[in-house]
Scaffold this motif. Structure first.
Motif, PDB file in Angstrom:
ATOM      1  N   MET A   1       1.198 -19.027  -0.620  1.00 54.38           N
ATOM      2  CA  MET A   1       0.883 -18.621  -1.968  1.00 54.38           C
ATOM      3  C   MET A   1       1.962 -17.664  -2.451  1.00 54.38           C
ATOM      4  SD  MET A   1      -2.181 -15.743  -1.863  1.00 54.38           S
ATOM      5  CE  MET A   1      -2.884 -16.392  -0.391  1.00 54.38           C
ATOM      6  N   LYS A   2       2.234 -17.708  -3.726  1.00 55.37           N
ATOM      7  CA  LYS A   2       3.210 -16.805  -4.324  1.00 55.37           C
ATOM      8  C   LYS A   2       2.472 -15.580  -4.861  1.00 55.37           C
ATOM      9  CE  LYS A   2       6.739 -19.734  -4.213  1.00 55.37           C
ATOM     10  NZ  LYS A   2       7.944 -19.568  -3.505  1.00 55.37           N
ATOM     11  N   VAL A   3       2.987 -14.406  -4.554  1.00 57.91           N
ATOM     12  CA  VAL A   3       2.406 -13.175  -5.081  1.00 57.91           C
ATOM     13  C   VAL A   3       3.500 -12.385  -5.766  1.00 57.91           C
ATOM     14  CG1 VAL A   3       0.547 -13.060  -3.386  1.00 57.91           C
ATOM     15  CG2 VAL A   3       2.697 -11.950  -2.888  1.00 57.91           C
ATOM     16  N   GLN A   4       3.120 -11.643  -6.788  1.00 54.46           N
ATOM     17  CA  GLN A   4       4.085 -10.817  -7.511  1.00 54.46           C
ATOM     18  C   GLN A   4       3.358  -9.664  -8.170  1.00 54.46           C
ATOM     19  OE1 GLN A   4       6.027 -13.391 -10.283  1.00 54.46           O
ATOM     20  NE2 GLN A   4       4.139 -14.099 -11.203  1.00 54.46           N
ATOM     21  N   ASN A   5       4.130  -8.715  -8.630  1.00 54.55           N
ATOM     22  CA  ASN A   5       3.585  -7.543  -9.331  1.00 54.55           C
ATOM     23  C   ASN A   5       2.570  -6.771  -8.498  1.00 54.55           C
ATOM     24  OD1 ASN A   5       5.150  -8.201 -11.594  1.00 54.55           O
ATOM     25  ND2 ASN A   5       3.553  -9.557 -12.363  1.00 54.55           N
ATOM     26  N   ILE A   6       2.857  -6.599  -7.221  1.00 47.29           N
ATOM     27  CA  ILE A   6       1.982  -5.787  -6.379  1.00 47.29           C
ATOM     28  C   ILE A   6       2.280  -4.322  -6.683  1.00 47.29           C
ATOM     29  CG2 ILE A   6       1.353  -5.147  -4.031  1.00 47.29           C
ATOM     30  CD1 ILE A   6       2.288  -7.920  -3.158  1.00 47.29           C
ATOM     31  N   THR A   7       1.297  -3.643  -7.231  1.00 44.72           N
ATOM     32  CA  THR A   7       1.490  -2.229  -7.546  1.00 44.72           C
ATOM     33  C   THR A   7       0.814  -1.333  -6.522  1.00 44.72           C
ATOM     34  OG1 THR A   7      -0.412  -2.301  -9.019  1.00 44.72           O
ATOM     35  CG2 THR A   7       1.753  -2.648 -10.016  1.00 44.72           C
ATOM     36  N   ASP A   8      -0.212  -1.864  -5.857  1.00 44.95           N
ATOM     37  CA  ASP A   8      -0.933  -1.099  -4.840  1.00 44.95           C
ATOM     38  C   ASP A   8      -0.538  -1.626  -3.465  1.00 44.95           C
ATOM     39  OD1 ASP A   8      -2.665   0.269  -3.217  1.00 44.95           O
ATOM     40  OD2 ASP A   8      -4.496  -0.511  -4.133  1.00 44.95           O
ATOM     41  N   ILE A   9       0.616  -1.186  -2.979  1.00 46.72           N
ATOM     42  CA  ILE A   9       1.134  -1.665  -1.698  1.00 46.72           C
ATOM     43  C   ILE A   9       0.185  -1.297  -0.567  1.00 46.72           C
ATOM     44  CG2 ILE A   9       3.040  -1.499  -0.054  1.00 46.72           C
ATOM     45  CD1 ILE A   9       3.691  -2.982  -2.648  1.00 46.72           C
ATOM     46  N   GLU A  10      -0.308  -0.065  -0.578  1.00 48.42           N
ATOM     47  CA  GLU A  10      -1.231   0.381   0.469  1.00 48.42           C
ATOM     48  C   GLU A  10      -2.484  -0.500   0.479  1.00 48.42           C
ATOM     49  OE1 GLU A  10      -3.844   4.326   1.340  1.00 48.42           O
ATOM     50  OE2 GLU A  10      -1.748   4.645   0.778  1.00 48.42           O
ATOM     51  N   GLY A  11      -3.005  -0.789  -0.702  1.00 46.99           N
ATOM     52  CA  GLY A  11      -4.182  -1.653  -0.811  1.00 46.99           C
ATOM     53  C   GLY A  11      -3.897  -3.062  -0.335  1.00 46.99           C
ATOM     54  N   PHE A  12      -2.704  -3.574  -0.662  1.00 41.02           N
ATOM     55  CA  PHE A  12      -2.309  -4.911  -0.226  1.00 41.02           C
ATOM     56  C   PHE A  12      -2.296  -4.986   1.296  1.00 41.02           C
ATOM     57  CE2 PHE A  12       1.132  -7.836   1.068  1.00 41.02           C
ATOM     58  CZ  PHE A  12       0.583  -9.026   0.615  1.00 41.02           C
ATOM     59  N   PHE A  13      -1.681  -3.994   1.949  1.00 37.28           N
ATOM     60  CA  PHE A  13      -1.623  -4.020   3.403  1.00 37.28           C
ATOM     61  C   PHE A  13      -2.993  -3.773   4.032  1.00 37.28           C
ATOM     62  CE2 PHE A  13       3.099  -3.256   3.079  1.00 37.28           C
ATOM     63  CZ  PHE A  13       3.415  -4.536   3.488  1.00 37.28           C
ATOM     64  N   LYS A  14      -3.872  -3.053   3.343  1.00 35.82           N
ATOM     65  CA  LYS A  14      -5.237  -2.875   3.840  1.00 35.82           C
ATOM     66  C   LYS A  14      -5.941  -4.227   3.869  1.00 35.82           C
ATOM     67  CE  LYS A  14      -9.470  -0.289   3.079  1.00 35.82           C
ATOM     68  NZ  LYS A  14     -10.485  -0.682   2.120  1.00 35.82           N
ATOM     69  N   VAL A  15      -5.757  -5.017   2.806  1.00 36.56           N
ATOM     70  CA  VAL A  15      -6.346  -6.354   2.757  1.00 36.56           C
ATOM     71  C   VAL A  15      -5.745  -7.228   3.857  1.00 36.56           C
ATOM     72  CG1 VAL A  15      -6.560  -8.457   1.363  1.00 36.56           C
ATOM     73  CG2 VAL A  15      -6.940  -6.226   0.319  1.00 36.56           C
ATOM     74  N   VAL A  16      -4.431  -7.160   4.046  1.00 37.60           N
ATOM     75  CA  VAL A  16      -3.774  -7.931   5.112  1.00 37.60           C
ATOM     76  C   VAL A  16      -4.363  -7.544   6.469  1.00 37.60           C
ATOM     77  CG1 VAL A  16      -1.601  -8.284   6.363  1.00 37.60           C
ATOM     78  CG2 VAL A  16      -1.623  -8.379   3.863  1.00 37.60           C
ATOM     79  N   ASP A  17      -4.545  -6.246   6.705  1.00 40.07           N
ATOM     80  CA  ASP A  17      -5.097  -5.777   7.982  1.00 40.07           C
ATOM     81  C   ASP A  17      -6.515  -6.293   8.207  1.00 40.07           C
ATOM     82  OD1 ASP A  17      -2.754  -4.416   8.590  1.00 40.07           O
ATOM     83  OD2 ASP A  17      -3.511  -2.470   7.901  1.00 40.07           O
ATOM     84  N   GLU A  18      -7.269  -6.524   7.126  1.00 42.88           N
ATOM     85  CA  GLU A  18      -8.637  -7.025   7.237  1.00 42.88           C
ATOM     86  C   GLU A  18      -8.701  -8.527   7.503  1.00 42.88           C
ATOM     87  OE1 GLU A  18     -10.292  -5.848   3.495  1.00 42.88           O
ATOM     88  OE2 GLU A  18     -10.491  -3.743   4.088  1.00 42.88           O
TER      89      GLU A  18
END
Length: 80
Positions: A1-18
């Protein structure tokens, strides 16, 4: 999937960790980095932000529930 405009990097990695399965970032050269690895997270973010802008990223999640989790994060604008 293509993702862009990630402004909440910490939140993104929290989701990845989950995520239950493997989640990878595909680099511009076609290399795949394991985003569940903290080292890969730091290296990928350093490379992405080195020029001051966030390009479109390709992320691969191998489990459907993980893909759904990442899509929900993107649709919610990182406000999980």
């Amino acid at each position: 999937m293509k993702v862009q405009n990630i402004t909440d990097i910490e939140g993104f990695f929290k989701v990845v960790d989950e995520c239950k399965g493997k989640v990878e970032l595909v680099t511009g050269e076609g290399d795949r980095l394991n985003l569940k690895s903290k080292l890969s997270q730091y290296v990928s973010m350093a490379n992405i932000f080195s020029n001051g802008e966030i390009p479109e990223l390709e992320v691969i999640a191998y489990e459907k529930e993980d893909t759904d989790r990442l899509i929900k994060f993107m649709l919610d604008g990182g406000n999980n």
